[in-house]
Design a protein around this motif. Structure first.
Motif, PDB file in Angstrom:
ATOM      1  N   GLN A 381       0.807  -1.213   0.000  1.00 55.87           N
ATOM      2  CA  GLN A 381       0.000   0.000   0.000  1.00 55.87           C
ATOM      3  C   GLN A 381       0.844   1.269   0.000  1.00 55.87           C
ATOM      4  OE1 GLN A 381      -3.129  -2.026   3.119  1.00 55.87           O
ATOM      5  NE2 GLN A 381      -3.426   0.133   2.702  1.00 55.87           N
ATOM      6  N   SER A 382       2.154   1.105  -0.105  1.00 56.43           N
ATOM      7  CA  SER A 382       3.018   2.282  -0.040  1.00 56.43           C
ATOM      8  C   SER A 382       3.011   3.076  -1.343  1.00 56.43           C
ATOM      9  CB  SER A 382       4.450   1.857   0.296  1.00 56.43           C
ATOM     10  OG  SER A 382       4.961   0.969  -0.695  1.00 56.43           O
ATOM     11  N   GLY A 383       2.825   2.389  -2.467  1.00 52.02           N
ATOM     12  CA  GLY A 383       2.821   3.082  -3.747  1.00 52.02           C
ATOM     13  C   GLY A 383       1.419   3.507  -4.147  1.00 52.02           C
ATOM     14  N   GLU A 384       1.113   3.390  -5.435  1.00 52.09           N
ATOM     15  CA  GLU A 384      -0.230   3.718  -5.913  1.00 52.09           C
ATOM     16  C   GLU A 384      -1.218   2.733  -5.326  1.00 52.09           C
ATOM     17  OE1 GLU A 384      -2.513   4.687 -10.143  1.00 52.09           O
ATOM     18  OE2 GLU A 384      -0.584   3.635 -10.101  1.00 52.09           O
ATOM     19  N   TRP A 385      -2.254   3.271  -4.716  1.00 51.13           N
ATOM     20  CA  TRP A 385      -3.185   2.399  -4.004  1.00 51.13           C
ATOM     21  C   TRP A 385      -4.593   2.968  -4.093  1.00 51.13           C
ATOM     22  CZ3 TRP A 385      -3.073  -2.362  -3.140  1.00 51.13           C
ATOM     23  CH2 TRP A 385      -3.891  -2.971  -2.190  1.00 51.13           C
ATOM     24  N   PHE A 386      -5.557   2.165  -3.622  1.00 45.76           N
ATOM     25  CA  PHE A 386      -6.946   2.606  -3.594  1.00 45.76           C
ATOM     26  C   PHE A 386      -7.081   3.826  -2.681  1.00 45.76           C
ATOM     27  CE2 PHE A 386      -7.307  -1.929  -4.638  1.00 45.76           C
ATOM     28  CZ  PHE A 386      -8.161  -1.888  -5.719  1.00 45.76           C
ATOM     29  N   LYS A 391     -14.218   4.939  -7.737  1.00 48.53           N
ATOM     30  CA  LYS A 391     -15.352   4.142  -8.197  1.00 48.53           C
ATOM     31  C   LYS A 391     -14.873   2.778  -8.700  1.00 48.53           C
ATOM     32  CE  LYS A 391     -18.406   7.422  -7.539  1.00 48.53           C
ATOM     33  NZ  LYS A 391     -19.480   7.308  -6.541  1.00 48.53           N
ATOM     34  N   LEU A 392     -15.779   1.809  -8.596  1.00 49.38           N
ATOM     35  CA  LEU A 392     -15.511   0.456  -9.070  1.00 49.38           C
ATOM     36  C   LEU A 392     -16.837  -0.278  -9.231  1.00 49.38           C
ATOM     37  CD1 LEU A 392     -14.243  -1.700  -6.056  1.00 49.38           C
ATOM     38  CD2 LEU A 392     -15.318   0.513  -5.802  1.00 49.38           C
ATOM     39  N   GLU A 393     -16.760  -1.526  -9.609  1.00 52.07           N
ATOM     40  CA  GLU A 393     -17.946  -2.374  -9.708  1.00 52.07           C
ATOM     41  C   GLU A 393     -17.801  -3.493  -8.694  1.00 52.07           C
ATOM     42  OE1 GLU A 393     -18.240  -3.638 -13.754  1.00 52.07           O
ATOM     43  OE2 GLU A 393     -18.349  -1.594 -14.554  1.00 52.07           O
ATOM     44  N   ILE A 478     -13.142   9.533  -9.754  1.00 54.74           N
ATOM     45  CA  ILE A 478     -12.181   8.840 -10.595  1.00 54.74           C
ATOM     46  C   ILE A 478     -12.349   7.341 -10.404  1.00 54.74           C
ATOM     47  CG2 ILE A 478     -10.504  10.730 -10.564  1.00 54.74           C
ATOM     48  CD1 ILE A 478      -8.961   9.207  -8.442  1.00 54.74           C
ATOM     49  N   ALA A 479     -11.946   6.601 -11.407  1.00 53.31           N
ATOM     50  CA  ALA A 479     -12.036   5.146 -11.339  1.00 53.31           C
ATOM     51  C   ALA A 479     -10.794   4.579 -10.669  1.00 53.31           C
ATOM     52  CB  ALA A 479     -12.191   4.562 -12.737  1.00 53.31           C
ATOM     53  N   ALA A 480     -10.982   3.521  -9.907  1.00 51.44           N
ATOM     54  CA  ALA A 480      -9.847   2.847  -9.287  1.00 51.44           C
ATOM     55  C   ALA A 480      -8.960   2.253 -10.376  1.00 51.44           C
ATOM     56  CB  ALA A 480     -10.334   1.751  -8.347  1.00 51.44           C
ATOM     57  N   PRO A 481      -7.642   2.409 -10.277  1.00 49.84           N
ATOM     58  CA  PRO A 481      -6.740   1.879 -11.311  1.00 49.84           C
ATOM     59  C   PRO A 481      -6.916   0.387 -11.515  1.00 49.84           C
ATOM     60  CG  PRO A 481      -5.563   3.339  -9.811  1.00 49.84           C
ATOM     61  CD  PRO A 481      -6.917   3.118  -9.217  1.00 49.84           C
ATOM     62  N   VAL A 482      -6.940  -0.015 -12.760  1.00 48.16           N
ATOM     63  CA  VAL A 482      -7.182  -1.417 -13.096  1.00 48.16           C
ATOM     64  C   VAL A 482      -6.092  -2.325 -12.553  1.00 48.16           C
ATOM     65  CG1 VAL A 482      -7.504  -3.023 -15.011  1.00 48.16           C
ATOM     66  CG2 VAL A 482      -8.409  -0.705 -15.162  1.00 48.16           C
ATOM     67  N   LYS A 483      -4.864  -1.860 -12.527  1.00 42.33           N
ATOM     68  CA  LYS A 483      -3.752  -2.702 -12.117  1.00 42.33           C
ATOM     69  C   LYS A 483      -3.812  -3.110 -10.651  1.00 42.33           C
ATOM     70  CE  LYS A 483      -0.653   1.238 -11.219  1.00 42.33           C
ATOM     71  NZ  LYS A 483       0.631   1.877 -11.609  1.00 42.33           N
ATOM     72  N   LEU A 661      -8.019  10.179 -19.071  1.00 45.20           N
ATOM     73  CA  LEU A 661      -8.814   8.963 -19.041  1.00 45.20           C
ATOM     74  C   LEU A 661      -7.940   7.736 -19.208  1.00 45.20           C
ATOM     75  CD1 LEU A 661     -12.016   9.884 -21.062  1.00 45.20           C
ATOM     76  CD2 LEU A 661     -11.829   9.374 -18.640  1.00 45.20           C
ATOM     77  N   LYS A 662      -6.864   7.888 -19.985  1.00 48.36           N
ATOM     78  CA  LYS A 662      -5.966   6.765 -20.175  1.00 48.36           C
ATOM     79  C   LYS A 662      -5.331   6.349 -18.860  1.00 48.36           C
ATOM     80  CE  LYS A 662      -4.686   7.766 -24.982  1.00 48.36           C
ATOM     81  NZ  LYS A 662      -3.571   8.067 -25.888  1.00 48.36           N
ATOM     82  N   GLU A 663      -5.092   7.306 -17.984  1.00 50.04           N
ATOM     83  CA  GLU A 663      -4.446   6.995 -16.724  1.00 50.04           C
ATOM     84  C   GLU A 663      -5.436   6.503 -15.679  1.00 50.04           C
ATOM     85  OE1 GLU A 663      -2.432  10.479 -15.549  1.00 50.04           O
ATOM     86  OE2 GLU A 663      -1.041  10.494 -17.243  1.00 50.04           O
ATOM     87  N   GLU A 664      -6.644   7.043 -15.679  1.00 49.37           N
ATOM     88  CA  GLU A 664      -7.576   6.762 -14.588  1.00 49.37           C
ATOM     89  C   GLU A 664      -8.633   5.727 -14.939  1.00 49.37           C
ATOM     90  OE1 GLU A 664      -7.309  11.120 -12.469  1.00 49.37           O
ATOM     91  OE2 GLU A 664      -8.995  10.643 -13.775  1.00 49.37           O
TER      92      GLU A 664
END
Length: 694
Positions: A381-386, A391-393, A478-483, A661-664
C-alpha cells in the motif's frame, strides 16, 4: 488376491462324529460359491446348512464345507498345523484371521449350540427386512442425486474443482472404469459379503457402479459415495480375510470365477491402498466447539462481533454470537470463509467492532489461534493504491445476482476496503461492507460492459443507459486503477451446466442443489434448481460455499432438493408480503433501494467473499459510527476535461479521447486476465494398476 477362488465342489456327503450329530443338516448346495484365501476356506450359510468352528484358526463357516469327516478344521493346512501341535503356527494362524491371541485352551473357540445360531440368523433376517422397508420409504420421499442425474443426463463438477472439500487436493485420476470392492447386495447370505464393481459414471463423490459379470446389463447398477466406509480398493478383501461372493443374478454365468476375475482385472485401475485413510484425514477439521472468533454482524454490515463455535459439520461452522442468551442468534459459514477472523483482527486493521457486554470469557471458551484462518494475499500500500471516493464495480451483498456501481468509502490496513453501493447507502455508513483488495468480488470500471454483464446503476440515476464516462464526470469521481485488481484466473475446471451443491448465501445455513449457468473468468453464476433466475448468485470459483455432488451425504449435512412448483409459489407469495411489510416499516427512510427476497424464509444473509450480510435499516443504538469522510464533489471541468470529439467512451477500446482517461480508466490491455498455472495438477496418480500375481 485371487488364490483359491472356486465353487463348492468338494465331497460333502461324509458324516460327522457322534458328538456333532445333533448339528447335522442338509448338505450345502453345490452351486454355492466360496472363496479360499491363503489356504483358508471362507464359506457362509444360506439359512439351511449348519455351522462349525475351526479348532485351529477359529473360523466359523458351513460345517459340511469343512475338511475331514469330523469337520473340525476349515482346511488341510489347519488340520496339519493342529496335528503337528505347533504352538507357533497356532498363534500365527489365530492372529492372521482374528487379530486376537489364542486362548489357553486347546480349542480356540467353543462351539455354539445350533439353536442359538439359528435364532441369531432369524433375528438378522428380520433386521434386514426392516432396514429395507425403511430405505424404500426414504428413497421415495427424499432426493436422490443418482436418479436426478440419470433422468436428465446431467454432469457434475469434479471433486478436484473444490480444493477446500474433502479429497479436493488429492482426488487424482479417479474416473470411469476404476474397479473397487463393494458390499454385494444381490445376495441372501446373513453376513456382509463383497464383490468387485466398476465405475460407470462419476458425479462428484458419487459413482454409478456395476458388478463384475453383468457386462452390458444395467439392471442392478447402483449409486454410492466413493468415500463411504464400505468402499475399498481391489485386494482389500484378500488382505482382510473378507469373502468375495458373486451376485446371485449372474452366479450361474461362470464356473470358474477366479479365471474370470484374473482376466477382467489384470491391468485395470483401482483405488490407492491408503484411500480410506486419506478420506479420514481430509475430514479432520482444526476448528472445535467453544472457540471464539470475530465474525461479521449480520444486522450491521460495517462491523464485526465476537461469536463462539457451536458445532462443526464438514468444515462448516455454526457460530453463536457471544451475547445470545438462548444461543439462537447464530450465523453459518465455512471455516475458510473471509467473513471470520481471529480475536483482535478488527482493531488491528481499523475495522468497526461491537464490544460485547460480556466482560470476561465464559468457562471453556478460548480464542481461536490466528494461524487457523484463511490467509489473504499480502499487498503493498506504499505506492499507488486505492483511495477514498474511487469508483468500481462490486457484487451487491444484498442481491448476489447483481453487480453494482460502488464506491470505496474507507481504506483500512492490510489491504482491506470499506465499500458502499452507490445510491443505496445509509447516512451513517452502517451498510458498508468489507472486501479485501484482492477479492474476486470487486472489479474495475468497465468489467461488466466488456463481459456483457448487466451493470446495476445507482438507485435514482435516470440517465440511462448507464455510461461510466458520463457518471464519473457528473460525480467528479475517478475510477480505481485497473492494475490494483486481482486478475489471476486459476484453471478451476468448472463448465457451464455442471451440477454441484451450493450454499444459499441469503440463508447460509441451507445448502441446495445448484447448477453453473455462466462462467466469466473466475466468476461463476450459480442457479438454484427449481427457482427463478432472480435468485441466482455470483460466486468465485474458489469460494468455500461450493461443494461437490455428494458432499452433504458424506458429511451428514442436510441437502435442500430442487424446489417444486407449489413451494416456489408459496415462497414467492411470502416474499411479496415481506417486501410490502418492509417498505411500510421503513417508509420515508433515505434508503429505498429494492431489496432482493430470498427464495426461502430469509433470516440471514452473507457475502460471497469478504464483507457482511443483509443491510439493516434500523438504527444502531449501541454503536455510534465514526465520522467517515466522503470525497468532496468536484465540478465536471475539474474532474475531467470535455472530450475532444463526440465519440462515445468504450472501456473495451484501447484508444480514448483524453490522456487523463488513459491513466484513470482502464484500457484494453488491462483486461487481459492472466491464465495462471493449473491448480489441478495431479499430486501423483490416485489410482493403482492391478497386476496379476506370478
Amino acid at each position: 488376491m485371487f488364490d483359491g477362488y472356486d465353487s463348492c465342489s468338494e465331497d460333502t456327503s461324509s458324516s460327522s462324529s457322534s458328538e456333532e450329530s445333533e448339528e447335522e443338516v442338509a448338505p450345502l448346495p453345490s452351486n454355492l460359491p466360496i472363496i479360499k484365501n491363503n489356504g483358508q476356506v471362507y464359506t457362509y450359510p444360506d439359512g439351511k446348512s449348519g455351522m462349525a468352528t475351526c479348532e485351529m484358526c477359529g473360523m466359523v463357516g458351513v460345517r459340511d464345507a469343512f475338511y475331514s469327516k469330523t469337520k473340525r478344521f476349515c482346511s488341510v493346512s489347519c488340520s496339519r498345523s493342529y496335528s503337528s501341535n505347533s504352538k507357533k503356527a497356532s498363534i500365527l494362524a489365530r492372529l492372521q484371521v482374528t487379530g486376537k491371541p489364542p486362548t489357553k485352551k486347546a480349542k480356540v473357540l467353543q462351539k455354539q449350540p445350533l439353536v442359538a445360531k439359528l435364532a441369531a440368523y432369524a433375528q438378522y433376517q428380520a433386521t434386514l427386512q426392516n432396514q429395507a422397508k425403511t430405505k424404500a420409504a426414504v428413497s421415495v420421499e427424499g432426493f436422490s442425486w443418482g436418479n436426478y442425474i440419470n433422468s436428465n443426463s446431467f454432469i457434475a463438477a469434479p471433486v478436484a474443482c473444490f480444493k477446500h472439500a474433502p479429497m479436493g487436493t488429492c482426488w487424482g485420476d479417479i474416473s470411469e472404469n476404476v474397479r473397487i470392492e463393494v458390499p454385494n447386495t444381490d445376495c441372501s447370505l446373513p453376513t456382509k459379503v463383497f464383490w468387485i464393481a466398476g465405475i460407470i459414471k462419476l458425479a462428484g463423490y458419487n459413482a454409478l457402479l456395476r458388478y463384475e459379470g453383468f457386462e452390458n446389463d444395467s439392471s442392478l447398477d447402483f449409486w454410492c459415495n466413493i468415500c463411504g466406509s464400505d468402499i475399498h480398493p481391489v485386494g482389500w478383501c484378500a488382505a482382510s480375510g473378507k469373502p468375495l461372493v458373486p451376485p446371485r443374478t449372474v452366479q450361474h454365468k461362470y464356473t470358474n470365477w477366479k479365471a474370470f476375475l484374473v482376466k477382467r482385472l489384470t491391468g485395470a485401475k483401482t483405488l490407492p491402498p491408503d484411500f480410506s485413510q486419506k478420506v479420514s484425514e481430509s475430514m479432520q477439521y482444526p476448528f472445535k466447539p467453544c472457540m471464539r472468533v470475530e465474525v461479521v454482524d449480520k444486522r450491521h454490515l460495517c462491523r464485526t462481533r465476537v461469536a463462539v463455535v457451536e458445532s462443526v459439520i464438514g468444515g462448516r461452522l455454526r457460530l453463536v454470537y457471544e451475547e445470545s442468551e438462548d444461543r439462537t442468534d447464530d450465523f453459518w459459514c465455512h471455516m475458510h470463509s473471509p467473513l471470520i477472523h481471529h480475536i483482535g483482527w478488527s482493531r488491528s486493521i481499523g475495522h468497526r467492532f461491537k464490544r460485547s457486554d460480556i466482560t470476561k470469557k465464559q468457562d471453556g471458551h478460548f480464542d481461536t489461534p490466528p494461524h487457523l484462518f484463511a490467509k489473504v494475499k499480502e499487498v503493498d500500500q506504499s505506492g499507488e493504491w486505492f483511495k477514498e471516493g474511487m469508483k468500481l464495480e462490486a457484487i451487491d451483498p444484498l442481491n448476489l445476482s447483481t453487480i453494482c456501481v460502488a464506491t470505496i468509502r474507507k481504506v483500512l490496513a492490510d489491504g482491506f476496503l470499506m465499500i458502499g453501493i452507490d445510491g443505496s447507502e445509509a447516512a451513517d455508513g452502517s451498510d458498508w461492507f468489507c472486501y479485501h483488495a484482492t477479492s474476486p468480488s470487486i472489479f474495475p470500471v468497465g468489467f461488466c460492459e466488456i463481459n456483457m454483464i448487466e451493470l446495476t446503476p445507482p438507485r435514482g440515476y435516470t440517465k440511462l443507459p448507464f455510461k461510466w464516462f458520463d457518471y464519473l464526470r457528473e460525480t467528479g469521481s475517478i475510477a480505481a486503477p485497473v492494475k490494483l485488481f486481482n486478475k489471476d484466473v486459476p484453471n478451476h475446471g468448472f463448465r457451464v451446466g455442471m451440477k454441484l451443491e451450493a450454499v444459499d448465501l441469503m440463508e447460509p445455513r441451507l445448502i441446495c442443489v445448484a447448477t453453473v449457468t455462466r462462467i466469466i473468468h473466475r466468476l461463476l453464476r450459480i442457479h438454484f434448481d427449481g427457482w427463478e433466475e432472480e435468485y441466482d448468485q455470483w460466486v468465485d470459483c474458489e469460494s468455500p460455499d461450493l461443494y461437490p455432488v455428494g458432499w452433504c451425504q458424506l458429511t451428514g449435512y442436510q441437502l435442500q432438493p430442487p424446489a417444486s412448483q407449489s413451494s416456489r409459489e408459496s415462497q414467492s407469495a411470502s416474499s411479496k408480503q415481506k417486501k410490502k411489510a418492509k417498505s411500510q416499516q421503513y417508509k420515508g427512510h433515505k434508503k429505498k433501494r429494492k431489496m432482493p427476497v430470498g427464495k426461502k424464509p430469509v433470516s440471514l444473509s452473507s457475502l460471497p467473499m469478504t464483507g457482511g450480510v443483509r443491510r439493516s435499516f434500523s438504527g444502531d443504538e449501541e454503536l455510534t459510527p465514526p465520522p467517515y469522510r466522503t470525497l468532496p464533489a468536484q465540478t465536471a471541468l475539474e474532474a475531467f476535461p470535455p472530450p475532444s470529439t463526440s465519440r462515445e467512451f468504450r472501456p473495451s477500446l484501447k484508444t480514448v479521447t483524453t490522456s487523463q482517461l488513459k491513466e484513470e480508466l482502464l484500457d484494453g490491455e488491462d483486461y487481459s486476465f492472466l491464465q495462471g498455472a493449473s491448480d489441478q495438477e495431479s499430486n501423483g496418480s490416485a489410482t493403482f494398476y492391478i497386476k496379476q500375481e506370478p
